[in-house]
Design an enzyme around this catalytic site. Structure first.
Site, PDB file in Angstrom:
ATOM      1  CB  CYS A  84      -0.900   0.022   1.234  1.00 19.20           C
ATOM      2  SG  CYS A  84      -1.923  -1.449   1.429  1.00 19.20           S
ATOM      3  NE  ARG A  89       4.038   1.650  -1.710  1.00 20.54           N
ATOM      4  CZ  ARG A  89       5.175   0.983  -1.527  1.00 20.54           C
ATOM      5  NH1 ARG A  89       6.166   1.146  -2.384  1.00 20.54           N
ATOM      6  NH2 ARG A  89       5.308   0.154  -0.518  1.00 20.54           N
ATOM      7  CD1 TRP A 114      -1.924  -5.733  -3.094  1.00 19.56           C
ATOM      8  CD2 TRP A 114      -2.657  -4.596  -4.855  1.00 19.56           C
ATOM      9  NE1 TRP A 114      -2.025  -6.607  -4.138  1.00 19.56           N
ATOM     10  CE2 TRP A 114      -2.463  -5.946  -5.233  1.00 19.56           C
ATOM     11  CE3 TRP A 114      -3.124  -3.682  -5.805  1.00 19.56           C
ATOM     12  CZ2 TRP A 114      -2.711  -6.396  -6.529  1.00 19.56           C
ATOM     13  CZ3 TRP A 114      -3.373  -4.139  -7.087  1.00 19.56           C
ATOM     14  CH2 TRP A 114      -3.166  -5.467  -7.434  1.00 19.56           C
ATOM     15  CG  ASN A 129       3.172  -0.490   2.887  1.00 16.60           C
ATOM     16  OD1 ASN A 129       2.612  -1.436   2.325  1.00 16.60           O
ATOM     17  ND2 ASN A 129       4.426  -0.152   2.618  1.00 16.60           N
ATOM     18  N   GLY A 130       1.808  -2.907   4.843  1.00 19.92           N
ATOM     19  CA  GLY A 130       2.502  -4.107   5.270  1.00 19.92           C
ATOM     20  C   GLY A 130       1.565  -5.147   5.845  1.00 19.92           C
ATOM     21  CD  GLU A 177       8.659 -16.667 -16.705  1.00 18.25           C
ATOM     22  OE1 GLU A 177       8.638 -15.449 -16.489  1.00 18.25           O
ATOM     23  OE2 GLU A 177       7.791 -17.253 -17.401  1.00 18.25           O
ATOM     24  CE  LYS A 181       9.198 -12.520 -17.236  1.00 23.21           C
ATOM     25  NZ  LYS A 181       8.249 -13.292 -18.012  1.00 23.21           N
ATOM     26  CD  GLU A 188       7.692 -11.578 -21.737  1.00 23.61           C
ATOM     27  OE1 GLU A 188       6.522 -11.586 -22.171  1.00 23.61           O
ATOM     28  OE2 GLU A 188       7.975 -11.890 -20.568  1.00 23.61           O
ATOM     29  CG  HIS A 202      15.433 -37.550 -28.915  1.00 26.20           C
ATOM     30  ND1 HIS A 202      15.180 -38.839 -29.322  1.00 26.20           N
ATOM     31  CD2 HIS A 202      15.956 -37.649 -27.669  1.00 26.20           C
ATOM     32  CE1 HIS A 202      15.516 -39.685 -28.364  1.00 26.20           C
ATOM     33  NE2 HIS A 202      15.985 -38.987 -27.346  1.00 26.20           N
ATOM     34  CE  LYS A 218       1.871  -6.970 -15.741  1.00 23.92           C
ATOM     35  NZ  LYS A 218       3.183  -7.626 -15.682  1.00 23.92           N
TER      36      LYS A 218
END
Length: 608
Positions: free
Chosen positions: A2, A27, A75, A99-100, A481, A485, A488, A504, A603
């Site tokens: 937050c 945030r 958040w 926050n937290g 992954e 990354k 892209e 193979h 996104k």
């Protein structure tokens, strides 16, 4: 994750708080609120939704006026986004923003109920802190704050106002970031410098346990032990645009550095007495024991997190797991039954193909579990059970911290399922859970240890037309992954292959100088992986090996080594993913690409 702000000075406090929160809305944007001293009393305005919703509400109902106050953009972690769960939260004499995460809020809440019969209005851990401050307040704010800090466990920062201390703001930091800005005759509190850069570039960094007292346009500081302290005044050299990135050149590198905090925020609320506890997500041991088959369905990076989940769940819980791409799963007439569990992983909670899979699974009578980052999203609302990943907003298109917290959730789910099914005992489950809770510090160490070497090795990749990632077991899942990354954001053609499959067909692609990035963190498979590395090396490949710091790697096999801290093989994906993120980032930077907004990508994919 937050954003909190505070202000004491000659300007209209509400205008300053709203302006500052605008720069912190990245945030969190589930709700927003402010508390302002108006005519010697604390006036609160707050609402569910974005900051603009708060502004509209105040335009209709009247905004508070004054010269001191605190503000918040949320958040959601504890408690759904709603007006009543919005910050600020108040006791009778104390109002706070937070926050937290407060790890022991349940115990503290019960203590307050037992000792004061306190009536709680919200579902948040924050209100518990407000009520606890009120419980201990004896007219001395610093003594009260210090007493409460000794009882709180977690990572947090607080902005506090006391009703009988008008035009004074108190702030304290315990791990979660907090700065104090110093202007001419005015002072500010903020989670990050962007909030205050419009007003001043001079600021103090609060350290763990330090308390700031803002009054009469100035500030003084004291330690957790109550001693007055002097602090160094810093000056930011950023403009407003770069300040939004916290001084980082791009959101992606900022978000890579935010991963330790994101993992801690995601994991900590789901651990009770040293064991995973997903009950708040609607997941019970009884439900997990009765699962026949698991289907993990996702797209892109989220699907790669599911691949790691498959390995770990099958190994620990001994339950069959199928991982599929959402756009394929929905059209292949899958076999689903009432004892099957379909896990939908989606950062946004709005991915079109994943939403369609959810609907299909529910139609066929299967149980559904959503793993999403956005509260109130479509997938979160419709699933039978939800695990929220608390990554906070992710701005860069290339996912980093959202992937990392998805991995963390996969481990939590695997641990609880294995324990519930009797496949591991309590001692083993506690050990695994303890290792997971240690990951934030290990991820931080990995970032610090691998950043420079990845920046250097990336200069060797920028001229490549094509490259390969290889690995075995969990390393293969991870290499998928890493390859995504890189391609892209650098636009270099990259593919990942199981190392055992090279002979193979794939090995025919190797040409002189072609980069091959080998992930070799699974020591039980290390000899076989090294043999595969030597095979491509013998055919002219430039080999880059990611391994743990104690791995015995034949230097003839590796042109470049990236060593990460040694931890349990099972948890290695959460460590080894860091250098792959950094390689992709710096390769893109060196090529002059738009790192945060790669071409042709968005996104959130909300159409087929």
């Amino acid at each position: 994750m937050c954003g909190i702000v505070g202000y004491v000075g000659p300007r209209d406090c509400t205008d300053v708080l709203v302006s500052a929160l605008t720069k912190l809305e990245y945030r969190g944007y589930d709700s927003a609120g402010i508390a302002v001293f108006e005519d010697g009393k604390i006036a609160v305005a707050k609402t569910k939704g974005r900051l603009s919703d708060l502004v509209n509400k105040m335009e209709k109902e009247g905004k508070p006026h004054g010269h001191a106050g605190i503000g918040h953009t949320r958040w959601a972690t504890h408690g759904e986004p709603s007006d009543v769960n919005s910050h600020p939260h108040s006791g009778r004499r104390v109002t706070i923003v937070h926050n937290g995460i407060i790890e022991n809020y349940k115990q503290l809440k019960q203590f307050l109920i037992d000792n004061e019969r306190t009536e709680f209005l919200s579902d948040t851990d924050t209100e518990v802190v407000a009520q606890l401050l009120d419980f201990y307040y004896d007219g001395n704010p610093i003594r009260c704050i210090r007493k409460v800090l000794h009882e709180l466990r977690g990572s947090f920062a607080l902005g506090i106002v006391f009703a009988d201390r008008p035009d004074t703001v108190y702030a304290v930091r315990c791990e979660s970031p907090l700065i104090v800005g110093q202007g001419t005759g005015e002072v500010f509190v903020a989670s990050d410098v962007p909030a205050i850069i419009k007003y001043t570039k001079d600021y103090y960094l609060l350290e763990y346990g330090e308390i700031a007292v803002l009054k009469n346009g100035s500030v003084h500081f004291c330690s957790l032990h109550g001693r007055m302290i002097e602090k160094e005044l810093h000056t930011a050299d950023w403009d407003e645009d770069s300040a939004e990135k916290g001084g980082y050149p791009h959101f992606m590198i900022k978000e890579i550095h935010e991963q330790p905090t994101a993992v801690k925020t995601t994991v900590t609320p789901r651990i009770e007495d040293g064991l995973p506890d997903l009950s708040e997500c609607g997941i019970t041991p009884e439900a997990l024991k009765n699962v026949n088959n698991i289907f993990i369905v996702a797209c892109g990076t989220a699907m790669h997190a599911g691949m790691v989940g498959k390995y770990v769940i099958e190994k620990l819980a001994r339950v069959s797991v199928t991982v599929d791409i959402a756009s394929e799963f929905r059209y292949r007439d899958p076999l689903l039954g009432k004892d099957d569990l379909v896990v939908i992983i989606s950062q946004s909670g709005e991915t079109a193909d994943s939403k369609a899979v959810l609907s299909l699974a529910k139609e066929m009578g299967a149980k559904t579990l959503a793993v999403v980052n956005v509260k109130g999203s479509s997938i979160a609302r419709e699933a039978d059970m939800v695990i929220y990943t608390h990554a906070g907003p992710e701005i860069a298109v290339a996912s980093t911290k959202a992937y990392m917290v998805q991995l963390a959730v996969m481990y939590l789910l695997a641990f609880e399922m294995a324990f519930a099914g009797g496949r591991i005992d309590e001692e083993k489950c506690r050990k695994l859970t303890s290792q997971l809770t240690a990951m934030p510090d290990i991820i931080q160490e990995t970032i610090e240890k691998t950043l420079d070497v990845c920046q250097y090795i990336s200069t060797k990749l920028i001229t490549a037309d094509s490259l390969l990632y290889i690995g075995r077991g969990l390393d293969y899942a991870l290499s998928m992954e890493g390859s995504l990354k890189l391609k892209e954001i650098s636009y270099i053609h990259s593919e990942s292959y199981a190392a055992g499959e090279l002979k193979h067909g794939t090995i025919s692609l190797i040409t002189d100088g072609m980069p091959v990035i080998a992930v070799a963190t699974q020591n039980t498979l290390l000899e076989k992986t090294v043999s595969n590395i030597k095979e491509v090396k013998a055919r002219g490949a430039m080999t880059i090996v990611i391994c743990d710091e104690q791995a015995d790697i034949d230097r003839e096999a590796a042109d470049y080594l990236i060593r990460v801290p040694r931890i349990s093989e099972m948890l290695m994906p959460m460590v080894a993913t860091v250098p792959m993120q950094l390689l992709a980032y710096y390769t893109s930077v060196n090529k002059g690409n738009d790192v945060d907004k790669p071409r042709n990508l968005a996104k959130s994919v909300t159409v087929e």
